[in-house]
Write an enzyme that holds these catalytic residues in place. Structure first.
Site, PDB file in Angstrom:
ATOM      1  N   ASP A 283       0.653  -6.824   3.265  1.00 46.36           N
ATOM      2  CA  ASP A 283       0.789  -5.518   3.895  1.00 46.36           C
ATOM      3  C   ASP A 283      -0.492  -4.689   3.812  1.00 46.36           C
ATOM      4  O   ASP A 283      -1.238  -4.796   2.851  1.00 46.36           O
ATOM      5  CB  ASP A 283       1.885  -4.706   3.198  1.00 46.36           C
ATOM      6  CG  ASP A 283       3.100  -5.526   2.849  1.00 46.36           C
ATOM      7  OD1 ASP A 283       3.194  -6.674   3.294  1.00 46.36           O
ATOM      8  OD2 ASP A 283       3.946  -5.014   2.109  1.00 46.36           O
TER       9      ASP A 283
ATOM     10  N   TRP B 161       1.573  -6.077  -5.838  1.00 43.98           N
ATOM     11  CA  TRP B 161       2.174  -6.028  -4.513  1.00 43.98           C
ATOM     12  C   TRP B 161       1.971  -4.660  -3.866  1.00 43.98           C
ATOM     13  O   TRP B 161       1.197  -3.845  -4.346  1.00 43.98           O
ATOM     14  CB  TRP B 161       3.656  -6.418  -4.606  1.00 43.98           C
ATOM     15  CG  TRP B 161       3.860  -7.899  -4.794  1.00 43.98           C
ATOM     16  CD1 TRP B 161       2.892  -8.840  -5.048  1.00 43.98           C
ATOM     17  CD2 TRP B 161       5.092  -8.613  -4.747  1.00 43.98           C
ATOM     18  NE1 TRP B 161       3.449 -10.091  -5.153  1.00 43.98           N
ATOM     19  CE2 TRP B 161       4.799  -9.992  -4.980  1.00 43.98           C
ATOM     20  CE3 TRP B 161       6.414  -8.247  -4.538  1.00 43.98           C
ATOM     21  CZ2 TRP B 161       5.789 -10.978  -4.993  1.00 43.98           C
ATOM     22  CZ3 TRP B 161       7.403  -9.235  -4.551  1.00 43.98           C
ATOM     23  CH2 TRP B 161       7.085 -10.576  -4.778  1.00 43.98           C
TER      24      TRP B 161
ATOM     25  N   ARG C 249      10.616  -2.251  -4.545  1.00 43.49           N
ATOM     26  CA  ARG C 249       9.171  -2.280  -4.307  1.00 43.49           C
ATOM     27  C   ARG C 249       8.740  -1.293  -3.223  1.00 43.49           C
ATOM     28  O   ARG C 249       9.537  -0.639  -2.575  1.00 43.49           O
ATOM     29  CB  ARG C 249       8.747  -3.687  -3.905  1.00 43.49           C
ATOM     30  CG  ARG C 249       9.454  -4.281  -2.698  1.00 43.49           C
ATOM     31  CD  ARG C 249       8.966  -5.692  -2.423  1.00 43.49           C
ATOM     32  NE  ARG C 249       9.726  -6.370  -1.372  1.00 43.49           N
ATOM     33  CZ  ARG C 249      10.807  -7.116  -1.582  1.00 43.49           C
ATOM     34  NH1 ARG C 249      11.268  -7.291  -2.817  1.00 43.49           N
ATOM     35  NH2 ARG C 249      11.430  -7.702  -0.565  1.00 43.49           N
ATOM     36  N   ASP C 250       7.412  -1.251  -3.070  1.00 42.60           N
ATOM     37  CA  ASP C 250       6.735  -0.557  -1.970  1.00 42.60           C
ATOM     38  C   ASP C 250       6.898   0.968  -2.043  1.00 42.60           C
ATOM     39  O   ASP C 250       7.440   1.600  -1.134  1.00 42.60           O
ATOM     40  CB  ASP C 250       7.226  -1.061  -0.610  1.00 42.60           C
ATOM     41  CG  ASP C 250       7.194  -2.572  -0.492  1.00 42.60           C
ATOM     42  OD1 ASP C 250       6.419  -3.199  -1.226  1.00 42.60           O
ATOM     43  OD2 ASP C 250       7.963  -3.128   0.323  1.00 42.60           O
TER      44      ASP C 250
ATOM     45  N   GLU D 232      12.401  -2.298   2.634  1.00 42.58           N
ATOM     46  CA  GLU D 232      11.081  -2.499   2.050  1.00 42.58           C
ATOM     47  C   GLU D 232      10.038  -1.844   2.939  1.00 42.58           C
ATOM     48  O   GLU D 232      10.343  -1.349   4.031  1.00 42.58           O
ATOM     49  CB  GLU D 232      10.782  -3.985   1.860  1.00 42.58           C
ATOM     50  CG  GLU D 232      10.703  -4.788   3.139  1.00 42.58           C
ATOM     51  CD  GLU D 232      10.253  -6.233   2.888  1.00 42.58           C
ATOM     52  OE1 GLU D 232       9.974  -6.568   1.729  1.00 42.58           O
ATOM     53  OE2 GLU D 232      10.169  -7.003   3.857  1.00 42.58           O
TER      54      GLU D 232
END
Length: 549
Positions: A30, A93, A159-160, A214
């Site tokens: 990403d 990540w 996440r994210d 996400e």
């Protein structure tokens, strides 16, 4: 042919082509933490320094880092974050960057802590803010700042984190994508100092539309204004909010609504997820926006995958690119986001050709000559001579637009359309890609179908060649013109219909691309019963951006 030494061998695409090397079994490479700081644009991104594809190597996801002064020409730096602590030992990540207190950049990112992929959220700060490139980053001593200990939370789907924003109580907030009790959720957290975080007892938003949210993004927009809003400042009255979510592990959708400050929740204008529009209807995922304080605009990027084979990726030594940077804003009616390539891209234009007052009757092809058709920027307006005979619109098409683009392709005559562009076409048309429109009459207005049909784009077997498509509404009683802008960069085809109401990013691999001496053909065409005028057609060859690695 474009060539980025040491990174992209035999590259088939150009900027912003911060080229990403990724393992296909990993989460998306990403865009992460884009920001503008002290005169420099920073783009971070998921990066696998071990190669484009090698199932025998350990996974080593770091934050790649590139910088620019103009969003066109880029310098690639050493990775900003590497998995070297217990809080991210299995990968750094995705995440975001926030400018805190006006001059303090902060990265918040997801760390993977074990082979079961349990996920936590970490903080990193620049080691030396006087370094204009912010080359080195120091991880906070209190990492992880957010852990997964929430009842019903799947710690492997957590996440994210988003860019931060300030609430009415003066506290910072972020949202983290999650799977909560089997549904998608944007979990909400608060902080006084951006270093110590407390979970709010309810999500910012949750829905059964997906088992996981996400690649979250959350930002404010003003209807009809292409000026961006800074989420770390006061948001003006009348603003709407946008929650962007990655769903089904491949589709970036968004929903427009209201941020209820009293309840600290996002209230969407519609809960019917079947009608949530996509940011882009093609190969475009894990998008991330940021506020560009230099020009007062909001800019969006996304990751675009390769659609050839893993062996092809190994052969060329890289896999995946970023889209062109786009300005993003809210339409006048407050119902749809509009996107357009940032104006800096126009600095690459050269050798303009210009045609006016063309007329395309049924079956007409007009060849566009005089430019490099492998690297081109094309702007064309289609003017409808009549709208009375438009075919009726079937609302069920909204639920499977790709299927409708396959059934109503450019070879199928309609009342108004198909008309558009044929690009990257071989001499005998065995290979070609078509970007086209059709006009339908709904009960209230006119619905425009835009398709980017890749099914005949290459003679190479085994490629993913769908027919992408999306609908947008247009008041043709007031405005008879439908605009199309298509940027062609060898394997990358990025199209903007109706002033950016529908955007479609595509990857194509014609056999002819490997022949530098061969120039594919480009045509404007009409295959509908109604004559279509082209009052303006402008096209340019595009220079190669400078990317230093």
């Amino acid at each position: 042919m474009l060539l980025l030494l040491d990174v992209c061998l035999h590259s088939l695409a150009w900027w912003p082509c911060v080229y990403l090397l990724h393992h296909p079994s990993l989460p998306n490479p990403d865009p992460c933490g884009p920001m503008y700081y002290n005169g420099i644009y920073h783009e971070f991104y998921q990066y696998n320094p071990d190669g484009s594809f090698n199932p025998n190597t350990s996974l080593n996801i770091v934050w790649g880092h590139s910088v620019s002064t103009d969003l066109v020409n880029w310098i690639t730096l050493e990775p900003a974050l590497e998995p070297d602590t217990p809080n991210d030992i299995k990968g750094c990540w995705s995440g975001s960057a926030t400018i805190v207190s006006g001059d303090q950049p902060v990265i918040i990112y997801t760390g993977v802590i074990d082979i079961e992929k349990h996920q936590v959220q970490n903080i990193a700060l620049p080691k030396n803010r006087s370094d204009p490139y912010l080359r080195e980053w120091t991880k906070a001593s209190n990492n992880p700042v957010i852990q997964s200990g929430v009842p019903g939370l799947n710690s492997g789907q957590f996440r994210d984190p988003t860019t931060g924003w300030i609430g009415p109580d003066g506290l910072w907030r972020i949202a983290v994508g999650a799977q909560l009790n089997g549904y998608g959720a944007a979990l909400l957290y608060k902080s006084e100092d951006f270093l110590n975080w407390t979970r709010v007892d309810h999500p910012l938003y949750s829905s059964n539309a997906s088992i996981m949210f996400e690649c979250l993004d959350f930002f404010a927009v003003l209807p009809g204004s292409n000026n961006g809003l800074d989420m770390s400042s006061a948001i003006p009255n009348g603003a709407k909010h946008v929650l962007k979510m990655g769903m089904n592990f491949g589709e970036d959708v968004y929903v427009i609504g209201v941020y209820d400050l009293k309840r600290d929740v996002f209230v969407p204008d519609t809960d019917d997820s079947r009608l949530w529009p996509r940011i882009d209807y093609g190969n475009f995922y894990a998008s991330k926006t940021f506020f560009d304080s230099k020009h007062g605009r909001r800019i969006i990027w996304a990751w675009t995958t390769e659609t050839d084979s893993s062996s092809d990726d190994v052969a060329k030594g890289w896999a995946g690119i970023h889209s062109f940077p786009r300005t993003i804003w809210l339409d006048n009616d407050g119902k749809r986001l509009l996107q357009w390539p940032v104006e800096e891209i126009e600095s690459l234009r050269r050798n303009e050709i210009n045609h006016q007052k063309l007329e395309l009757k049924k079956g007409d092809l007009f060849e566009i000559k005089g430019i490099d058709t492998l690297q081109a920027d094309v702007e064309i307006d289609f003017e409808l001579t009549s709208i009375d005979d438009a075919d009726p619109f079937d609302p069920s098409w909204l639920f499977d637009t790709e299927k409708h683009c396959q059934e109503a392709d450019a070879s199928v005559h309609g009342a108004i359309g198909p008309f558009g562009l044929v690009i990257l076409a071989s001499d005998n048309m065995e290979e070609h890609t078509v970007v086209h429109f059709r006009v339908y009459k709904s009960q209230k207005n006119y619905m425009i179908l835009m398709c980017s049909d890749l099914r005949r784009s290459s003679l190479t077997p085994g490629l993913d060649t769908p027919a992408y498509g999306g609908f947008f509404e247009l008041d043709l009683e007031k405005e008879r013109k439908i605009s199309l802008r298509t940027l062609i960069d060898r394997s990358a085809v990025e199209s903007f219909g109706g002033g950016g109401r529908v955007c479609i990013m595509a990857r194509v691999y014609p056999v002819s691309l490997v022949d530098d001496d061969h120039q594919p053909h480009m045509y404007a065409f009409n295959n509908g019963s109604a004559t279509v005028r082209v009052p303006h057609l402008r096209a340019w060859s595009m220079r190669t951006a400078q990317v230093s690695v």
